[in-house]
Write a protein that holds these residues in place. Structure first.
Motif, PDB file in Angstrom:
ATOM      1  N   THR A 148      -3.276  55.482 -26.041  1.00 58.38           N
ATOM      2  CA  THR A 148      -3.812  55.564 -27.397  1.00 58.38           C
ATOM      3  C   THR A 148      -2.715  55.855 -28.411  1.00 58.38           C
ATOM      4  O   THR A 148      -2.697  55.276 -29.508  1.00 58.38           O
ATOM      5  CB  THR A 148      -4.907  56.632 -27.478  1.00 58.38           C
ATOM      6  OG1 THR A 148      -5.859  56.429 -26.432  1.00 58.38           O
ATOM      7  CG2 THR A 148      -5.624  56.566 -28.816  1.00 58.38           C
ATOM      8  N   LEU A 167     -17.243  54.499 -25.848  1.00 54.58           N
ATOM      9  CA  LEU A 167     -18.190  53.715 -25.057  1.00 54.58           C
ATOM     10  C   LEU A 167     -18.068  54.025 -23.568  1.00 54.58           C
ATOM     11  O   LEU A 167     -19.069  54.221 -22.861  1.00 54.58           O
ATOM     12  CB  LEU A 167     -17.949  52.224 -25.304  1.00 54.58           C
ATOM     13  CG  LEU A 167     -18.840  51.241 -24.524  1.00 54.58           C
ATOM     14  CD1 LEU A 167     -20.296  51.408 -24.938  1.00 54.58           C
ATOM     15  CD2 LEU A 167     -18.373  49.809 -24.768  1.00 54.58           C
ATOM     16  N   ASN A 168     -16.829  54.105 -23.088  1.00 50.58           N
ATOM     17  CA  ASN A 168     -16.592  54.339 -21.658  1.00 50.58           C
ATOM     18  C   ASN A 168     -16.889  55.772 -21.226  1.00 50.58           C
ATOM     19  O   ASN A 168     -17.005  56.050 -20.035  1.00 50.58           O
ATOM     20  CB  ASN A 168     -15.139  53.996 -21.298  1.00 50.58           C
ATOM     21  CG  ASN A 168     -14.857  52.509 -21.405  1.00 50.58           C
ATOM     22  OD1 ASN A 168     -15.772  51.687 -21.348  1.00 50.58           O
ATOM     23  ND2 ASN A 168     -13.591  52.141 -21.574  1.00 50.58           N
ATOM     24  N   ARG A 169     -16.991  56.675 -22.196  1.00 53.22           N
ATOM     25  CA  ARG A 169     -17.249  58.078 -21.858  1.00 53.22           C
ATOM     26  C   ARG A 169     -18.684  58.482 -22.194  1.00 53.22           C
ATOM     27  O   ARG A 169     -18.959  59.605 -22.588  1.00 53.22           O
ATOM     28  CB  ARG A 169     -16.260  58.991 -22.589  1.00 53.22           C
ATOM     29  CG  ARG A 169     -14.808  58.729 -22.246  1.00 53.22           C
ATOM     30  CD  ARG A 169     -14.538  58.900 -20.767  1.00 53.22           C
ATOM     31  NE  ARG A 169     -14.609  60.302 -20.371  1.00 53.22           N
ATOM     32  CZ  ARG A 169     -14.457  60.735 -19.132  1.00 53.22           C
ATOM     33  NH1 ARG A 169     -14.260  59.861 -18.148  1.00 53.22           N
ATOM     34  NH2 ARG A 169     -14.523  62.018 -18.850  1.00 53.22           N
ATOM     35  N   MET A 177      -4.613  57.939 -20.760  1.00 57.87           N
ATOM     36  CA  MET A 177      -5.406  57.585 -21.933  1.00 57.87           C
ATOM     37  C   MET A 177      -4.728  58.051 -23.221  1.00 57.87           C
ATOM     38  O   MET A 177      -4.720  57.350 -24.227  1.00 57.87           O
ATOM     39  CB  MET A 177      -6.807  58.183 -21.821  1.00 57.87           C
ATOM     40  CG  MET A 177      -7.669  57.579 -20.735  1.00 57.87           C
ATOM     41  SD  MET A 177      -7.946  55.795 -20.916  1.00 57.87           S
ATOM     42  CE  MET A 177      -6.732  55.160 -19.725  1.00 57.87           C
ATOM     43  N   ASP A 217     -20.827  56.750 -24.382  1.00 58.35           N
ATOM     44  CA  ASP A 217     -21.331  56.191 -25.645  1.00 58.35           C
ATOM     45  C   ASP A 217     -22.149  57.216 -26.416  1.00 58.35           C
ATOM     46  O   ASP A 217     -23.252  56.935 -26.898  1.00 58.35           O
ATOM     47  CB  ASP A 217     -22.156  54.931 -25.364  1.00 58.35           C
ATOM     48  CG  ASP A 217     -22.334  54.072 -26.612  1.00 58.35           C
ATOM     49  OD1 ASP A 217     -21.519  54.216 -27.549  1.00 58.35           O
ATOM     50  OD2 ASP A 217     -23.277  53.260 -26.647  1.00 58.35           O
ATOM     51  N   GLN A 243     -12.934  53.198 -30.127  1.00 65.74           N
ATOM     52  CA  GLN A 243     -14.357  52.962 -29.911  1.00 65.74           C
ATOM     53  C   GLN A 243     -14.647  52.685 -28.433  1.00 65.74           C
ATOM     54  O   GLN A 243     -15.680  53.106 -27.903  1.00 65.74           O
ATOM     55  CB  GLN A 243     -14.826  51.780 -30.772  1.00 65.74           C
ATOM     56  CG  GLN A 243     -14.838  52.074 -32.263  1.00 65.74           C
ATOM     57  CD  GLN A 243     -15.581  51.017 -33.053  1.00 65.74           C
ATOM     58  OE1 GLN A 243     -16.438  50.306 -32.538  1.00 65.74           O
ATOM     59  NE2 GLN A 243     -15.261  50.905 -34.343  1.00 65.74           N
ATOM     60  N   ARG A 244     -13.722  52.001 -27.767  1.00 65.63           N
ATOM     61  CA  ARG A 244     -13.906  51.707 -26.350  1.00 65.63           C
ATOM     62  C   ARG A 244     -13.875  52.992 -25.526  1.00 65.63           C
ATOM     63  O   ARG A 244     -14.610  53.142 -24.546  1.00 65.63           O
ATOM     64  CB  ARG A 244     -12.835  50.725 -25.880  1.00 65.63           C
ATOM     65  CG  ARG A 244     -13.101  50.173 -24.483  1.00 65.63           C
ATOM     66  CD  ARG A 244     -12.385  48.864 -24.231  1.00 65.63           C
ATOM     67  NE  ARG A 244     -10.936  48.995 -24.300  1.00 65.63           N
ATOM     68  CZ  ARG A 244     -10.175  48.428 -25.238  1.00 65.63           C
ATOM     69  NH1 ARG A 244     -10.731  47.705 -26.196  1.00 65.63           N
ATOM     70  NH2 ARG A 244      -8.865  48.585 -25.211  1.00 65.63           N
ATOM     71  N   HIS A 245     -13.006  53.935 -25.931  1.00 70.27           N
ATOM     72  CA  HIS A 245     -12.972  55.229 -25.241  1.00 70.27           C
ATOM     73  C   HIS A 245     -14.345  55.907 -25.314  1.00 70.27           C
ATOM     74  O   HIS A 245     -14.843  56.442 -24.312  1.00 70.27           O
ATOM     75  CB  HIS A 245     -11.926  56.142 -25.882  1.00 70.27           C
ATOM     76  CG  HIS A 245     -10.509  55.789 -25.556  1.00 70.27           C
ATOM     77  ND1 HIS A 245     -10.147  55.116 -24.412  1.00 70.27           N
ATOM     78  CD2 HIS A 245      -9.349  56.043 -26.247  1.00 70.27           C
ATOM     79  CE1 HIS A 245      -8.824  54.955 -24.397  1.00 70.27           C
ATOM     80  NE2 HIS A 245      -8.336  55.502 -25.490  1.00 70.27           N
ATOM     81  N   PHE A 259     -11.546  62.820 -22.743  1.00 70.99           N
ATOM     82  CA  PHE A 259     -11.106  62.785 -21.352  1.00 70.99           C
ATOM     83  C   PHE A 259     -10.642  64.191 -20.948  1.00 70.99           C
ATOM     84  O   PHE A 259      -9.442  64.468 -20.886  1.00 70.99           O
ATOM     85  CB  PHE A 259      -9.969  61.782 -21.167  1.00 70.99           C
ATOM     86  CG  PHE A 259     -10.362  60.359 -21.424  1.00 70.99           C
ATOM     87  CD1 PHE A 259     -10.840  59.554 -20.400  1.00 70.99           C
ATOM     88  CD2 PHE A 259     -10.257  59.825 -22.697  1.00 70.99           C
ATOM     89  CE1 PHE A 259     -11.213  58.240 -20.636  1.00 70.99           C
ATOM     90  CE2 PHE A 259     -10.626  58.503 -22.949  1.00 70.99           C
ATOM     91  CZ  PHE A 259     -11.113  57.714 -21.916  1.00 70.99           C
TER      92      PHE A 259
END
Length: 262
Positions: free
Chosen positions: A87, A27-29, A83, A31, A23-25, A71
């Motif tokens: 992961t 958000l950082n890309r 990444m 959202d 989920q953070r990935h 990514f």
């Protein structure tokens, strides 16, 4: 307003940490919404939702592919590599927890007998596909015995809630291998290029690739293989070998249907 994905549907621990990282990935890309991720990647919203929230763990190949989509290489090959590694490390820890339980639940290291029961024919309930051990490559066209089928990523059929037959496992393994050699084109990319006389939906194609559904007839499968190959064409010298591989997959499909109970 973007609808939130929600907290991972697993207890706190390595599995929770894995879904939280996914989920953070996102958000950082940027959202992006599930609908946007589905449209641009070809994977369904449900696939993304399950990979981001659980409770079932996605398989390793899907995790790698989703992170690589988030990514892209053009945004930095080194970032993408890190990444993916981060992961997959989190995924491995999550699989270990799902398979063996949390460290607090383990009074001692599992014995060889217990490990055999987890991964061998003695186990009383199936592992998730994500928990299945890495398969070993075998010569193309080789028969699948019962032990090899038990260790396959395609052994358990989630949609039908039963074990796949050895002949079905062989078909799914051959199809997956061909799909990988073709560069793993997005499902949407394939379905949009299927000829009008042999259409296939994204959900149907996904079932073929994840080991939960067989093609109803070989001609539609052949067209799908031809479209896949357009994504990463082979050299002229390899055309004959590629055609032979498609023939093997078609024969495996016939064997799989023939093995099913009448």
């Amino acid at each position: 307003m973007k609808r939130r994905i929600g907290e991972p549907q697993v207890p706190k621990g390595p599995q929770y940490a894995f879904f939280e990282l996914m989920q953070r990935h996102v958000l950082n890309r940027g959202d992006r919404s599930l609908a946007a991720l589905s449209k641009e990647s070809g994977w369904s919203r449900q696939t993304w939702h399950k990979a981001l929230r659980g409770p079932d763990l996605p398989n390793r190949d899907l995790v790698k592919a989703l992170v690589e989509h988030l990514f892209p290489e053009q945004d930095g090959a080194e970032i993408r590599r890190r990444m993916v590694e981060e992961t997959l490390a989190a995924w491995t820890a999550a699989v270990a927890e799902r398979t063996f339980g949390s460290r607090a639940d383990q009074s001692q290291t599992p014995s060889d007998t217990n490990v055999a029961k987890l991964f061998g024919a003695e186990r009383t309930k199936p592992l998730d596909r994500a928990n299945a051990p890495e398969r070993q490559d075998r010569p193309t066209g080789a028969a699948v015995d019962s032990r090899e089928a038990a260790e396959s990523l395609f052994r358990w059929n989630h949609r039908k809630q039963r074990y796949n037959l050895p002949e079905e496992v062989r078909f799914y393994e051959l199809l997956h291998s061909y799909y990988a050699s073709a560069g793993r084109p997005p499902v949407r990319w394939i379905t949009e290029r299927m000829p009008k006389e042999s259409p296939v939906t994204r959900s149907t194609l996904s079932e073929w690739l994840n080991g939960s559904g067989l093609p109803s007839y070989s001609e539609r499968l052949r067209k799908a293989l031809e479209v896949m190959r357009q994504y990463r064409p082979v050299t002229v010298d390899a055309l004959e070998a590629d055609a032979a591989e498609q023939d093997r997959i078609g024969e495996a499909l016939t064997d799989a249907w023939g093995a099913r109970p009448r």
